[in-house]
Design a protein around this motif. Structure first.
Motif, mmCIF file in Angstrom:
data_model
loop_
_atom_site.group_PDB
_atom_site.id
_atom_site.type_symbol
_atom_site.label_atom_id
_atom_site.label_comp_id
_atom_site.label_asym_id
_atom_site.label_seq_id
_atom_site.Cartn_x
_atom_site.Cartn_y
_atom_site.Cartn_z
ATOM 1 N N SER A 196 0.851 -1.189 0.000
ATOM 2 C CA SER A 196 0.000 0.000 0.000
ATOM 3 C C SER A 196 0.883 1.234 0.000
ATOM 4 C CB SER A 196 -0.915 0.008 1.221
ATOM 5 O OG SER A 196 -1.888 -0.999 1.094
ATOM 6 N N TRP A 197 0.406 2.265 -0.685
ATOM 7 C CA TRP A 197 1.183 3.473 -0.916
ATOM 8 C C TRP A 197 0.444 4.702 -0.413
ATOM 9 C CZ3 TRP A 197 5.895 2.974 -3.489
ATOM 10 C CH2 TRP A 197 6.153 1.718 -4.031
ATOM 11 N N ASP A 198 1.218 5.675 0.038
ATOM 12 C CA ASP A 198 0.692 7.012 0.309
ATOM 13 C C ASP A 198 1.080 7.863 -0.896
ATOM 14 O OD1 ASP A 198 -0.202 6.169 2.789
ATOM 15 O OD2 ASP A 198 1.547 6.931 3.860
ATOM 16 N N ILE A 199 0.111 8.594 -1.462
ATOM 17 C CA ILE A 199 0.326 9.348 -2.690
ATOM 18 C C ILE A 199 0.411 10.839 -2.365
ATOM 19 C CG2 ILE A 199 -0.520 9.814 -5.023
ATOM 20 C CD1 ILE A 199 0.150 6.813 -4.349
ATOM 21 N N ILE A 201 15.201 4.527 -0.528
ATOM 22 C CA ILE A 201 13.789 4.838 -0.303
ATOM 23 C C ILE A 201 12.989 4.218 -1.449
ATOM 24 C CG2 ILE A 201 12.069 6.683 -0.155
ATOM 25 C CD1 ILE A 201 14.410 8.525 0.793
ATOM 26 N N THR A 202 11.980 3.429 -1.136
ATOM 27 C CA THR A 202 11.111 2.860 -2.161
ATOM 28 C C THR A 202 10.102 3.931 -2.566
ATOM 29 O OG1 THR A 202 11.388 0.655 -1.229
ATOM 30 C CG2 THR A 202 9.501 0.988 -2.685
ATOM 31 N N LEU A 221 5.805 3.999 0.233
ATOM 32 C CA LEU A 221 5.112 2.937 0.957
ATOM 33 C C LEU A 221 4.385 3.524 2.153
ATOM 34 C CD1 LEU A 221 7.734 0.060 0.788
ATOM 35 C CD2 LEU A 221 5.603 0.270 -0.503
ATOM 36 N N ASN A 222 3.196 3.004 2.420
ATOM 37 C CA ASN A 222 2.352 3.502 3.501
ATOM 38 C C ASN A 222 3.125 3.643 4.801
ATOM 39 O OD1 ASN A 222 0.074 2.332 5.753
ATOM 40 N ND2 ASN A 222 -0.451 4.110 4.549
ATOM 41 N N LYS A 223 3.011 4.804 5.395
ATOM 42 C CA LYS A 223 3.599 5.156 6.698
ATOM 43 C C LYS A 223 5.106 5.410 6.648
ATOM 44 C CE LYS A 223 -0.365 4.698 8.765
ATOM 45 N NZ LYS A 223 -1.171 5.871 8.990
ATOM 46 N N GLU A 224 5.705 5.479 5.448
ATOM 47 C CA GLU A 224 7.120 5.833 5.349
ATOM 48 C C GLU A 224 7.289 7.306 5.711
ATOM 49 O OE1 GLU A 224 10.154 4.253 4.461
ATOM 50 O OE2 GLU A 224 8.978 2.454 4.823
ATOM 51 N N ASN A 225 8.458 7.655 6.212
ATOM 52 C CA ASN A 225 8.744 9.037 6.571
ATOM 53 C C ASN A 225 8.937 9.874 5.304
ATOM 54 O OD1 ASN A 225 9.665 11.451 7.564
ATOM 55 N ND2 ASN A 225 11.182 10.549 8.918
#
Length: 102
Positions: A6-9, A37-38, A56-60
């Motif tokens: 899952s990704w944050d956009i 960093i992905t 990626l979801n919740k990455e800084n």
């Protein structure tokens, strides 16, 4: 069993600077590779002078934003969608699953 990522956009816009056709996506990609960093990045086709990227979801996000601000000082980075599996970045309406049948 495989797990879908899952990704944050995020969306990058500017007040005046052009961000399409200036190798911004490639520079962000290179930065992410050098810093482990992905990340995915694409030009938006549904908005003018807009670049989108996914982490990626919740990455800084802080170090990516800092990098973007150093190369495009008038940039604004906004979170536009969280926790999205298998995103299409160029046109956000494609990510609405209820639009499609299989």
């Amino acid at each position: 069993m495989n797990k879908i990522l899952s990704w944050d956009i995020y969306e990058i816009t500017t007040k005046e600077s052009s961000i399409q056709g200036v190798m911004l996506r490639g520079r962000i990609r290179k930065y992410s590779l050098e810093n482990n960093i992905t990340l995915l990045t694409e030009n938006a086709t549904d908005a003018e002078n807009t670049v989108r990227f996914g982490l990626l979801n919740k990455e800084n996000i802080d170090e990516v934003i800092s990098f973007i601000e150093t190369i495009i000082p008038d940039s604004k980075v906004s979170l536009i969608q969280e926790n999205l599996p298998n995103p299409v970045l160029s046109k956000m309406k494609v990510n609405k699953e209820d639009r499609y049948t299989i």
